[in-house]
Every structure is written in structure tokens, then in C-alpha cells.
Design a protein around this motif. Sequence first.
Motif, PDB file in Angstrom:
ATOM      1  N   ARG A 256      17.968  23.169  58.233  1.00 33.24           N
ATOM      2  CA  ARG A 256      18.968  23.039  59.465  1.00 33.24           C
ATOM      3  C   ARG A 256      17.387  22.191  61.198  1.00 33.24           C
ATOM      4  N   THR A 257      17.741  21.067  60.602  1.00 33.92           N
ATOM      5  CA  THR A 257      16.162  20.255  61.740  1.00 33.92           C
ATOM      6  C   THR A 257      16.718  20.805  63.773  1.00 33.92           C
TER       7      THR A 257
ATOM      8  N   LYS B 259      24.928  16.814  61.370  1.00 30.01           N
ATOM      9  CA  LYS B 259      24.040  16.102  61.192  1.00 30.01           C
ATOM     10  C   LYS B 259      22.658  16.417  61.141  1.00 30.01           C
TER      11      LYS B 259
ATOM     12  N   THR C 108      21.879  19.739  59.344  1.00 36.52           N
ATOM     13  CA  THR C 108      22.017  20.289  58.113  1.00 36.52           C
ATOM     14  C   THR C 108      21.788  19.466  57.281  1.00 36.52           C
ATOM     15  N   THR C 109      21.789  20.215  55.883  1.00 37.50           N
ATOM     16  CA  THR C 109      21.921  20.041  54.890  1.00 37.50           C
ATOM     17  C   THR C 109      21.926  20.966  53.465  1.00 37.50           C
TER      18      THR C 109
ATOM     19  N   TYR D 189      22.298  22.418  50.325  1.00 39.38           N
ATOM     20  CA  TYR D 189      21.813  22.810  49.225  1.00 39.38           C
ATOM     21  C   TYR D 189      23.236  23.052  48.520  1.00 39.38           C
TER      22      TYR D 189
ATOM     23  N   SER E  62      21.816  18.054  46.891  1.00 38.70           N
ATOM     24  CA  SER E  62      21.934  18.425  48.282  1.00 38.70           C
ATOM     25  C   SER E  62      22.778  16.916  49.087  1.00 38.70           C
TER      26      SER E  62
ATOM     27  N   HIS F  87      23.759  15.813  53.089  1.00 45.54           N
ATOM     28  CA  HIS F  87      23.283  14.892  54.845  1.00 45.54           C
ATOM     29  C   HIS F  87      24.100  14.241  55.198  1.00 45.54           C
TER      30      HIS F  87
ATOM     31  N   THR G 178      25.791  12.046  57.667  1.00 50.09           N
ATOM     32  CA  THR G 178      24.894  11.040  58.678  1.00 50.09           C
ATOM     33  C   THR G 178      25.698  10.615  59.755  1.00 50.09           C
TER      34      THR G 178
ATOM     35  N   PHE H 259      28.522  11.134  54.279  1.00 46.03           N
ATOM     36  CA  PHE H 259      26.921  12.349  54.078  1.00 46.03           C
ATOM     37  C   PHE H 259      25.732  11.222  52.923  1.00 46.03           C
ATOM     38  N   ASP H 260      24.515  11.338  52.405  1.00 43.90           N
ATOM     39  CA  ASP H 260      24.279  11.060  51.559  1.00 43.90           C
ATOM     40  C   ASP H 260      24.067  12.462  51.082  1.00 43.90           C
TER      41      ASP H 260
END
Length: 168
Positions: free
Chosen positions: A47-48, A60, A62-63, A65, A79, A81, A83, A93-94
Motif C-alpha cells: 500500500r502506497t 487504489k 493497494t496491490t 498478491y 497481483s 491493483h 485503478t 484493476f490491472d
Amino acid sequence: MTPRLFDLSSTWHLPAPPEKVWAIIADIDMSWPKWWPRCSFAAPLLRTEPASTSQEDILKATTAYLKFKASLGYTLTISIHPTTVITASEIEFDASGHLEGTGRVTLSPEAEGEATRMAIEWKVRPTQRWMNLLSPIAAPAFTAAHALMMRQGEKGLLRALAEGAASK
């Protein structure tokens, strides 16, 4: 050789309003492994710094796995993520890892808002050499394994919804 694009879709009909479905599928801890059989975390969430404290911005930032164990015996690590996040209706999501591409989940109310139609779309390409080599002949088997994995997810979500209703 360009890897084959798999354009996969599933539709789930769930006996709960979109808000209850959303609370489970889009929680900020991305806890699909709690209810989706054969799904587990491959690594801790990344998480950024989110733009705000809203659920949308936290998702948005958070990624997740995840590992999915297919019925054919292989495991895919991907993963996810987010968007685009529109609370209680849509998440895009990607995806990367063993599958690269995009996905989208759309929730629509049914039965006067007492049920939900959940449309799931995946547009992904495998990244593993063995999958790419086998795709020309094994694509139907890969697609069938995906469909079975999605049915398992649907059953798990139905159980989670029922347990949530029972605990209230």
C-alpha cells in the motif's frame, strides 16, 4: 509469438443488495482468501500513501498478491491493483504476474435492490512460457479451469454473504 489474449467473463447472481456484496469484495484488506476457496495471499498487501482516507483512494493505493490453485494442478500468482473504484458499483484493476491484463467487476441491483448481478470481466495474457506454448491446444482446458475457479469463488461469496446475514 504474441501470447494469446483470454477474454473471460462470469456473471454471478447474489441474494444480497449491492452494498453488502461490495462490503465483502472491496474491503480495504482485499480479503478474498477468507472466502474464495483455493485462493491465498502470495505476499503481504503493498500500500502506497492514499490520496485520502476514502475507501476508493485506499483501494487504489493497494496491490494484492494472490495465488489461485487451478483444478488442473497449476498455481497462478497474480497481483491485482485497482485503478478505478466507484463504491458499490464498479472496480477496475490491472493484473500482472502469471497473467497480465485488466479486469472489471460491476455490481447491478436486481429484484428491487434486494439482489445483485455481479459481472466479472478478465482480459489477460499468460506470461508463463509453458502456458503460452500450450495455449494453442490447451486454451479450452485453461478456460474450463478458470470457469471452475470462478464457480468456487461464487460459492464462497454466497457462503460469506449468508454468514454475514446470520451474524446480524
